[in-house]
Design a protein around this motif. Structure first.
Motif, mmCIF file in Angstrom:
data_model
loop_
_atom_site.group_PDB
_atom_site.id
_atom_site.type_symbol
_atom_site.label_atom_id
_atom_site.label_comp_id
_atom_site.label_asym_id
_atom_site.label_seq_id
_atom_site.Cartn_x
_atom_site.Cartn_y
_atom_site.Cartn_z
ATOM 1 N N SER A 1 -76.847 -12.160 9.440
ATOM 2 C CA SER A 1 -78.209 -11.813 9.845
ATOM 3 C C SER A 1 -79.241 -12.128 8.767
ATOM 4 C CB SER A 1 -78.282 -10.329 10.217
ATOM 5 O OG SER A 1 -77.717 -9.523 9.212
ATOM 6 N N ASP A 2 -78.791 -12.460 7.566
ATOM 7 C CA ASP A 2 -79.702 -12.816 6.486
ATOM 8 C C ASP A 2 -79.915 -14.336 6.504
ATOM 9 O OD1 ASP A 2 -80.893 -11.800 3.684
ATOM 10 O OD2 ASP A 2 -79.959 -13.757 3.401
ATOM 11 N N ALA A 3 -81.136 -14.765 6.769
ATOM 12 C CA ALA A 3 -81.413 -16.198 6.957
ATOM 13 C C ALA A 3 -81.103 -17.008 5.701
ATOM 14 C CB ALA A 3 -82.872 -16.395 7.363
ATOM 15 N N ALA A 4 -81.447 -16.473 4.531
ATOM 16 C CA ALA A 4 -81.195 -17.206 3.294
ATOM 17 C C ALA A 4 -79.699 -17.371 3.052
ATOM 18 C CB ALA A 4 -81.840 -16.482 2.113
ATOM 19 N N LEU A 5 -78.924 -16.320 3.325
ATOM 20 C CA LEU A 5 -77.472 -16.426 3.154
ATOM 21 C C LEU A 5 -76.875 -17.392 4.164
ATOM 22 C CD1 LEU A 5 -74.831 -15.545 1.851
ATOM 23 C CD2 LEU A 5 -74.815 -13.546 3.366
ATOM 24 N N ASP A 6 -77.370 -17.342 5.389
ATOM 25 C CA ASP A 6 -76.883 -18.257 6.421
ATOM 26 C C ASP A 6 -77.124 -19.710 6.006
ATOM 27 O OD1 ASP A 6 -75.678 -18.873 8.827
ATOM 28 O OD2 ASP A 6 -77.527 -18.715 9.985
ATOM 29 N N ALA A 7 -78.298 -19.980 5.442
ATOM 30 C CA ALA A 7 -78.623 -21.342 5.010
ATOM 31 C C ALA A 7 -77.751 -21.762 3.831
ATOM 32 C CB ALA A 7 -80.095 -21.422 4.626
ATOM 33 N N ALA A 8 -77.504 -20.843 2.904
ATOM 34 C CA ALA A 8 -76.681 -21.168 1.742
ATOM 35 C C ALA A 8 -75.225 -21.396 2.140
ATOM 36 C CB ALA A 8 -76.763 -20.049 0.712
ATOM 37 N N ALA A 9 -74.776 -20.687 3.189
ATOM 38 C CA ALA A 9 -73.388 -20.822 3.632
ATOM 39 C C ALA A 9 -73.154 -22.091 4.437
ATOM 40 C CB ALA A 9 -72.996 -19.602 4.466
ATOM 41 N N ALA A 10 -74.217 -22.650 5.028
ATOM 42 C CA ALA A 10 -74.054 -23.778 5.955
ATOM 43 C C ALA A 10 -73.307 -24.963 5.351
ATOM 44 C CB ALA A 10 -75.413 -24.199 6.499
ATOM 45 N N PRO A 11 -73.662 -25.448 4.144
ATOM 46 C CA PRO A 11 -72.918 -26.591 3.610
ATOM 47 C C PRO A 11 -71.456 -26.264 3.298
ATOM 48 C CG PRO A 11 -74.536 -25.784 2.011
ATOM 49 C CD PRO A 11 -74.822 -25.109 3.300
ATOM 50 N N LEU A 12 -71.179 -25.035 2.895
ATOM 51 C CA LEU A 12 -69.785 -24.650 2.662
ATOM 52 C C LEU A 12 -69.012 -24.645 3.977
ATOM 53 C CD1 LEU A 12 -70.133 -21.670 0.130
ATOM 54 C CD2 LEU A 12 -69.594 -24.060 -0.364
ATOM 55 N N LEU A 13 -69.653 -24.134 5.020
ATOM 56 C CA LEU A 13 -69.020 -24.113 6.334
ATOM 57 C C LEU A 13 -68.738 -25.530 6.808
ATOM 58 C CD1 LEU A 13 -68.105 -22.607 8.878
ATOM 59 C CD2 LEU A 13 -70.499 -22.561 9.624
ATOM 60 N N VAL B 1 -69.082 -3.283 9.390
ATOM 61 C CA VAL B 1 -67.887 -3.391 10.218
ATOM 62 C C VAL B 1 -68.238 -2.717 11.537
ATOM 63 C CG1 VAL B 1 -65.437 -2.859 10.440
ATOM 64 C CG2 VAL B 1 -66.406 -3.330 8.175
ATOM 65 N N GLY B 2 -68.627 -3.527 12.496
ATOM 66 C CA GLY B 2 -69.155 -3.023 13.744
ATOM 67 C C GLY B 2 -70.502 -3.673 14.022
ATOM 68 N N PRO B 3 -71.332 -3.065 14.870
ATOM 69 C CA PRO B 3 -72.625 -3.668 15.209
ATOM 70 C C PRO B 3 -73.517 -3.859 13.995
ATOM 71 C CG PRO B 3 -72.070 -1.892 16.740
ATOM 72 C CD PRO B 3 -71.058 -1.839 15.644
ATOM 73 N N ALA B 4 -74.340 -4.898 14.036
ATOM 74 C CA ALA B 4 -75.278 -5.168 12.955
ATOM 75 C C ALA B 4 -76.275 -4.026 12.837
ATOM 76 C CB ALA B 4 -76.006 -6.482 13.214
ATOM 77 N N VAL B 5 -76.645 -3.704 11.590
ATOM 78 C CA VAL B 5 -77.628 -2.657 11.323
ATOM 79 C C VAL B 5 -78.593 -3.164 10.269
ATOM 80 C CG1 VAL B 5 -76.061 -0.753 11.879
ATOM 81 C CG2 VAL B 5 -76.176 -1.620 9.524
ATOM 82 N N ASP B 6 -79.732 -2.479 10.128
ATOM 83 C CA ASP B 6 -80.685 -2.820 9.082
ATOM 84 C C ASP B 6 -80.003 -2.716 7.720
ATOM 85 O OD1 ASP B 6 -82.650 -3.182 10.940
ATOM 86 O OD2 ASP B 6 -83.613 -1.234 10.629
ATOM 87 N N GLY B 7 -80.229 -3.694 6.888
ATOM 88 C CA GLY B 7 -79.643 -3.707 5.556
ATOM 89 C C GLY B 7 -78.397 -4.542 5.446
ATOM 90 N N ALA C 1 -65.958 -16.541 5.527
ATOM 91 C CA ALA C 1 -65.553 -17.059 4.211
ATOM 92 C C ALA C 1 -66.697 -17.808 3.548
ATOM 93 C CB ALA C 1 -64.336 -17.960 4.364
ATOM 94 N N ALA C 2 -67.398 -18.643 4.307
ATOM 95 C CA ALA C 2 -68.510 -19.417 3.744
ATOM 96 C C ALA C 2 -69.630 -18.498 3.266
ATOM 97 C CB ALA C 2 -69.038 -20.401 4.786
ATOM 98 N N ALA C 3 -69.907 -17.443 4.037
ATOM 99 C CA ALA C 3 -70.961 -16.508 3.637
ATOM 100 C C ALA C 3 -70.570 -15.758 2.360
ATOM 101 C CB ALA C 3 -71.240 -15.518 4.771
ATOM 102 N N LEU C 4 -69.332 -15.302 2.288
ATOM 103 C CA LEU C 4 -68.878 -14.597 1.086
ATOM 104 C C LEU C 4 -68.867 -15.538 -0.117
ATOM 105 C CD1 LEU C 4 -65.937 -12.490 2.569
ATOM 106 C CD2 LEU C 4 -68.233 -11.690 1.983
#
Length: 539
Positions: free
Chosen positions: A11-23, A315-321, A245-248
């Motif tokens: 849900s974090d756009a910056a993390l999603d973008a950083a993970a994309a090339p690894l994915l 672990v479960g539904p997405a929440v704020d934070g 894995a890519a996000a972590l």
């Protein structure tokens, strides 16, 4: 909820973008299909020999099927004899998965992953006429588990119960425990797949036998894993394990070396405790890794408003934070996280299947058991403050009030470091010790973990010594009101418990990690003293 489709959401756009090339690279390198095909070369030449004998977990949803009927037949036999209370003696991978499975299903399982004499005595006080003991150890030599077996064997005999008929073994083929089980004529010896490491063993006999005997639906668990297996094996950007894995991996590369886990309504009981071992023991080595921090809820200190050194995961539904969330039923989540952590190991450049630093604490404990004077003899406390004896770490004085001692010690937490609270106490009777985690996290601002000793030695203990070298360690030990001797061994449970605490402390200190031990001469009063001192630190 637990019935939701298995998915990973970033849900974090910056993390999603950083993970994309690894994915993209993971997909291009066909990592998922190679892992499913047991390709041991994925983690480099140094890891190949170990990986080659540790990859059968990817197909357990198929290979473990014969266990379903075997477990149900044994359970029916036992119940026909009036035996319906299951006690599990096991550590690490032998106890964490069964505890999550039975907790999630709401069936009773008494788990002994402790050397605390009070907690073991509580288990002994149950109705032995109705009890079966599952002795579970991959190596067959686990000292805690062997101690439990010896104590229960004696107790069964004293109660007029045929111990051999009430002991079920789960172990690897050819282990000393397998040989003992055959020689002693134990009720049943289940031999697990030797090509699966302990922390990946949730869907082997180690996870399924005790849970199934307790009444959990292990067939459904395997069905849940099977439902996601093809997805996890696919070389696709939609593969949730590759996404996780890519996000972590991307977060770690950006300095977020800690993974904060909070349940947000998954319907799974205690999943973080199982994931904690998988993540810490798999990745925490060679001075790197992901430190799992299990928190009480998404509003707890460490999750809400987490600093840049941590990635909050729901672990479960997405929440704020939360930056990442994972959903799905338990069997699917087991397999999802196993794939993701193994792949994260590739991204971190480590072997996710060894645990090179775990043995050091065991050796130190054994050395202390062999030298009673070193264990009980010479060390004098820096101070005695009410019901608390203070054993200060190198570089701290241990002077002043208990709040002063804690304030000085907590000042050694480095920037972007972490505090580990380690309670060698009774997980049931001394449960209030766990309240120290959020209180200390709130007051220090540092990521703070909590572990029951010696249980955590088989879990996060690897990371403490092999991961990022920026932890400080607060040990809590306590006087045993009533100790228990271990039959045919020259030590009691209380002695073993103290040796484990001191041994691990020695290894940590030798590695330059600050260690402060607070020994509670009266456990209830001492815990109250420590909590008051923490509250005096301010917020």
């Amino acid at each position: 909820m637990a019935g939701e489709p298995t998915a990973v959401t970033i849900s974090d756009a910056a993390l999603d973008a950083a993970a994309a090339p690894l994915l993209d690279k993971l997909v291009a390198d066909a990592v998922a299909s190679k892992l499913t095909g047991a390709d041991a070369t994925l983690w480099g030449a140094d890891a190949e020999s170990e990986a080659s004998i540790r990859l059968s977990w990817t197909s357990l949803h198929k290979s473990s099927r014969p266990l379903i009927g075997e477990i149900e037949a044994l359970r029916a036999e036992l119940r026909s004899e009036g035996v319906d209370r299951v006690v599990l003696a096991g550590m690490g991978g032998s106890s964490l998965a069964p505890e999550v499975i039975t907790g999630t299903e709401g069936v009773a399982l008494t788990v002994l992953d402790t050397t605390d004499p009070g907690q073991v005595a509580d288990a002994l006080a149950g109705d032995l006429e109705r009890t079966v003991l599952v002795v579970s150890s991959k190596s067959g030599t686990t000292v805690e588990t062997d101690s439990h077996r010896r104590i229960f064997t004696k107790a069964f005999a004293e109660a007029g119960v045929d111990a051999a008929r009430r002991i079920v073994v789960v172990t690897d083929p050819g282990s000393p425990l397998a040989e003992l089980g055959e020689a002693e004529g134990y009720r049943r010896v289940f031999l697990a797949d030797p090509h699966v490491g302990g922390r990946y063993s949730a869907l082997t006999a180690f996870g399924l036998v005790p849970a199934g005997l307790a009444g959990a639906d292990v067939a459904r668990l395997l069905d849940q894993a099977a439902s996601v297996a093809d997805t996890l094996a696919a070389d696709s950007a939609d593969n949730p394990a590759l996404r996780l894995a890519a996000a972590l991996g991307a977060a770690h590369a950006d300095g977020a070396e800690k993974v904060v886990l909070a349940d947000t309504g998954s319907g799974i009981a205690g999943f973080g405790d199982w994931a904690e071992q998988l993540i810490a023991e798999s990745t925490g080595k060679q001075g790197t890794g992901l430190l799992p921090v299990v928190v009480e809820n998404p509003g707890a200190p460490g999750f809400a408003g987490a600093a840049s050194d941590a990635t909050p995961v729901a672990v479960g539904p997405a929440v704020d934070g939360a930056k990442i969330s994972t959903s799905g039923p338990l069997g699917a989540q087991f397999l999802l996280w196993e794939y993701a952590v193994a792949v994260a190991g590739r991204l971190l450049g480590i072997n996710p299947f060894d645990q090179p630093d775990v043995e050091a604490a065991k050796k130190a404990a054994r050395s202390l058991l062999d030298d009673p004077q070193a264990l009980h003899g010479t060390a004098e406390p820096s101070a005695v403050l009410g019901s608390v004896e203070v054993y200060a770490s190198a570089g701290t004085t241990g002077e002043g009030s208990l709040a002063d001692v804690l304030r000085e010690f907590l000042g050694t937490v480095p920037e972007r470091g972490y505090l580990a609270v380690q309670a060698y106490l009774d997980r049931l009777d001394d449960a209030s010790a766990a309240l120290l985690r959020p209180e200390l996290a709130r007051r220090t601002g540092a990521q703070t973990t909590f572990g029951w000793g010696p249980r955590f030695l088989h879990s996060t203990g690897q990371y403490h010594k092999g991961g990022h070298p920026n932890g400080v360690f607060l040990q809590l030990t306590g006087a045993a009101e009533d100790d228990l001797d271990v039959p045919d061994r020259p030590y009691s449970l209380g002695t073993l418990q103290l040796a484990q605490a001191l041994g691990d402390g020695q290894v940590l200190a030798a590695g330059g990690r600050p260690v402060l031990r607070l020994h509670l001469t009266d456990r209830a009063a001492g815990l109250a003293d420590v909590m008051r001192a923490v509250q005096e630190l301010g917020s």
